[in-house]
Design an enzyme around this catalytic site. Structure first.
Site: not given
Ligand code: XMP
Length: 538
Positions: A54, A81-82, A176, A178, A233-234, A375
């Site tokens: 963050g 991190c944060y 990070h 991720e 698509v959705d 998505k």
């Protein structure tokens, strides 16, 4: 119910990536704002908690803190991190403002043979230390670890780049895991959720179908549901899923505003009506939309008219379906996270109204079966439900359709020309394979694997310019309209590069459009990035 990971969001730009990585590892995970209550944390039933990064500093007093219950649950916790700094500060360690800020690539040395990093490394130094190539970002850093913690990772600028309390199963990194720049990030997060938290790989789309089907059945019972099908698509995947669950209790309304792409209406009707046997009401409202748009040139005014007219037409049709109690929408997880973030607390407050304010006026309950999915998961679900790959991996198409791709006043004549030019462009993109070297360089494409230029671009389309220019064809002079081609590559549609399409491909598209579409005698290619331009021209 499968095991799940709770992610608390402290405002990092990449929090969603944590959830996506965890789900890629086959474990369900959800993002909630950091300030959920202790009761929420206790009742959620997490197998593990991840604290995101963050923008704040824990050194300043009034900044986000971790709900204390997180540390009392008895489940593993990973701070990033944060999240690491907040964890350190709350558990009795010390965070200070670092003299050297560090952003970007770093090499981190692993320490202490922790369960989390054991045998995970990118290379080993001559001295035998395991090293990780990571994405680091910090101003503040942990200077004293809380009692019970040992060192897990370090860099010269950040001596405590990772810490672990293996007894309580609390882990934290300053970098990070991720983001893909951290090469072993996937392995680290996989290790955390599988081995440390004990979650099995049980989150996948084919299995999810039966779960989602049960949920929809339980939710709607014998009621009838209506859904605004756009061909995107959705809404398509939502329709296919709901149809799988409740069959004829679903009615789709497909409003054709006359601003769709070539044969799009027929494609949607064939796919859903004929192939899947879904009840679809096809409303051809072209004349009505064109009437309202006559003489209107301002882009925002055009958008408003199209949106309002859409609601009007949909509402009229929905009004005829007396039994309907539910309105289904293709809201997906990023919309949900975004609304929760904006509204601060609570997760369920606001739904995205893809079809503009319909729920209130129609007095229908909302059914949003894709609310939990990213998505890429929606696309995988679509394929698992039997929708064609081509439809599921289609470029995004804006709600106002060709209305924002015909500059100035919208006329049916212009839309007809544009549709044909656009179809030629798309056909050639699909038919042109992309060389492997380019494929690797064009990493920001659209599909998961690029085989042709359509998949290697995120969005591509033609734009109609209502100006005439002089040309010469055969023996005669022509004075006709101009079409611009636009093709971009982007990950998030917030910024975008224009696609470096091969000249031969552009040449072929231009020749075909000018030869095949009478009324257009000039084709140009848009080489503007976003920013400063936008992706659409209006
Ligand atoms: P811009 O032009 O803002 O587009 O760079 C970013 C993305 O948003 C899409 N877009 C829209 N989608 N209604 C929509 O549903 C709209 O009015 C609209 N305007 C832009 C655009 O196609 C691109 O994917």
């Amino acid at each position: 119910m499968h095991s799940k990971i709770l992610i608390l969001d402290f405002g990092s730009q990449v929090t969603q990536l944590i959830a996506r990585r965890v789900r890629d590892a086959g474990v369900f995970s959800e993002v909630f704002p950091y300030d959920v209550s202790d009761d929420f944390v206790r009742e959620y039933g997490a197998a593990g908690v991840i604290l995101s990064g963050g923008p704040n500093s824990v050194i300043e007093g009034d900044t986000p803190r971790v709900p204390q219950a997180v540390f009392e649950l008895g489940v593993p916790v990973l701070g990033i991190c944060y999240g690491m700094q907040a964890m350190a500060e709350q558990l009795g360690g010390k965070v200070e403002n670092g003299l050297v800020r560090e952003f970007g690539y770093a090499e981190v040395r692993a320490h202490g043979h922790t369960r989390l990093l054991n045998e995970i490394s990118d290379f080993t130094t001559p001295e035998g230390y395991g090293m990780l190539k990571v994405w680091m970002s910090h101003g503040d850093k942990v200077n004293d670890m809380p009692p019970g913690f040992k060192l897990m990772a370090s860099t010269p600028n950040c001596p405590i780049a990772g810490m672990a309390d293996e007894e309580r199963r609390f882990y934290a990194f300053q970098f990070h895991p991720e983001v893909t720049h951290t090469l072993q990030g996937e392995a680290i997060l996989g290790r955390f959720v599988h081995e440390i938290c004990g979650c099995k790989s049980e989150w996948n789309m084919p299995d999810y179908i039966s779960e989602a089907v049960e949920k929809i059945r339980a939710q709607v019972g014998n009621d009838h549901v209506i859904l605004g099908l756009s061909g995107g698509v959705d809404s398509s995947v939502a329709a296919a899923l709901i149809h799988r669950a409740i069959g004829d209790q679903l009615t789709c309304v497909f409003v054709d505003h006359g601003l769709l792409r070539l044969d799009e209406g027929k494609m949607v009707m064939d796919m859903f009506g004929k192939n899947l046997g879904v009840k679809v009401i096809h409303v051809d409202a072209t004349a009505q939309f064109m009437g309202k748009l006559a003489g209107v040139t301002d882009p925002e005014a055009k958008r408003k008219i199209i949106g309002a007219e859409f609601v009007e037409v949909f509402q009229t049709e929905a009004g005829k379906l007396k039994d309907a109690k539910w309105l289904a929408q293709g809201t997906i997880y990023p919309d949900v996270i975004e609304s929760a973030g904006k509204g601060k607390k609570g997760h369920t407050i606001k739904s995205h109204h893809n079809v503009g304010g319909l729920p209130e006026t129609l007095n229908l309950k909302l059914l949003e079966p894709l609310r939990e999915l990213f998505k890429d998961e929606v696309r995988k679900l679509g394929v698992a439900l039997g929708l064609p790959h081509e439809m599921v991996y289609r470029h995004p198409f804006p709600g106002p359709g060709l209305g924002v791709r015909i500059l100035g006043e919208v006329k049916k004549e212009y839309a007809d020309l544009l549709r044909r030019a656009d179809a030629i462009f798309i056909e050639e993109l699909r038919n042109t394979p992309i060389p492997l070297a380019t494929e690797l360089a064009a990493g920001e494409g659209h599909g998961a694997f690029h085989k042709n230029w359509y998949d290697a671009t995120s969005q591509a389309f033609a734009v109609f310019l209502p100006v005439k220019s002089v040309g010469v064809m055969g023996d005669g002079r022509t004075y006709e309209y101009v079409v611009a081609l636009r093709a971009v590559q982007t990950l998030d549609f917030m910024t975008a590069h224009w696609a470096h399409l091969p000249h031969e491909l552009l040449g072929k598209v231009s020749n075909r459009i000018i030869n095949e579409v009478r009324g257009i005698n000039r084709v140009v290619y848009d080489i503007s990035g976003k920013p400063p331009a936008t992706i659409e021209w209006e």
